[in-house]
Design an enzyme around this catalytic site. Structure first.
Site, PDB file in Angstrom:
ATOM      1  N   ASP A 118       8.351   8.960  -4.541  1.00  0.00           N
ATOM      2  CA  ASP A 118       9.336  10.023  -4.252  1.00  0.00           C
ATOM      3  C   ASP A 118       8.776  11.450  -4.205  1.00  0.00           C
ATOM      4  OD1 ASP A 118      10.911   7.781  -4.442  1.00  0.00           O
ATOM      5  OD2 ASP A 118      12.175   8.498  -6.071  1.00  0.00           O
ATOM      6  N   LYS A 141      14.813   3.539  -0.976  1.00  0.00           N
ATOM      7  CA  LYS A 141      15.642   2.999  -2.057  1.00  0.00           C
ATOM      8  C   LYS A 141      16.839   3.912  -2.300  1.00  0.00           C
ATOM      9  CE  LYS A 141      12.560   5.098  -5.485  1.00  0.00           C
ATOM     10  NZ  LYS A 141      13.502   5.997  -6.137  1.00  0.00           N
ATOM     11  N   CYS A 174      12.015   7.686 -11.899  1.00  0.00           N
ATOM     12  CA  CYS A 174      11.579   6.724 -10.875  1.00  0.00           C
ATOM     13  C   CYS A 174      10.174   6.180 -11.123  1.00  0.00           C
ATOM     14  CB  CYS A 174      11.721   7.337  -9.490  1.00  0.00           C
ATOM     15  SG  CYS A 174      13.461   7.689  -9.104  1.00  0.00           S
TER      16      CYS A 174
END
Length: 197
Positions: free
Chosen positions: A8, A106, A151
């Site tokens: 990310d 995601k 994450c």
């Protein structure tokens, strides 16, 4: 065989973004420099539809960073971020995206959040990343990116539980550290057998 999993590294998680992680942009160039050392490079991308159930704006009277109970457990409510197709959802412009073998998106299901690169937050719905890594013959993973305590941490723990060797490069991650979440995440990663380097 070893893969680099870049979690990310997106505009909304970097300074100036909707859910900025302090120093999030500092890790981009060192991550680029690391990519050539691996058999595979995978990028993950938070990819929420507008009005996602994890957004505080979706819950009347709730503010960002409060929590609600969802069918799959307690959910932190976030500012609207990484909305599909928005500039904020894009990768940091300095990240060498073309070096990636695969991009895993995601968090695209409206009713469930997804911190981990391997499973949605119900810990059951797979993203498909495990299958990709297995078919490539990848046995160990090095994880970098944003954010350490959400994450990255969830991805590392899931990967260790799936039997991969996992190292998290602390110098190439940055944390949100929400109410002590960093210390808790580091402890949970160590307990799961993740190496913190």
């Amino acid at each position: 065989m070893q893969a680099l999993i870049v979690i990310d590294v997106q505009n909304d998680f970097c300074p100036g973004g909707a859910l900025a992680v302090e120093g999030g942009d500092e890790i981009v160039q060192p991550i680029n420099a690391l990519m050539a050392e691996f058999d595979a490079v995978v990028l993950t991308q938070d990819w929420h539809p507008a009005g996602h159930s994890s957004f505080a704006s979706h819950h009347e009277g709730k503010a960002p960073f409060e929590t609600v109970e969802m069918p799959y457990g307690t959910q932190v409510l976030w500012p609207d971020h990484c909305v599909q197709g928005s500039p904020g959802a894009g990768f940091h412009m300095a990240l060498e995206v073309d070096r990636a073998d695969m991009i895993v998106r995601k968090g695209f299901r409206p009713g469930i959040d997804s911190y981990s690169a391997f499973f949605e937050n119900d810990h059951q719905t797979p993203t498909g990343l495990e299958g990709y890594l297995r078919t490539r013959g990848i046995e160990s993973l090095v994880m970098v990116g944003l954010a350490t305590d959400f994450c990255v941490g969830f991805s590392a723990i899931d990967a260790a539980r799936l039997g991969f060797g996992v190292t998290v490069r602390r110098d190439l991650t940055r944390a949100i550290d929400l109410d002590g979440s960093l210390a808790a995440s580091l402890a949970a990663m160590q307990e799961a057998g993740v190496t913190l380097a």
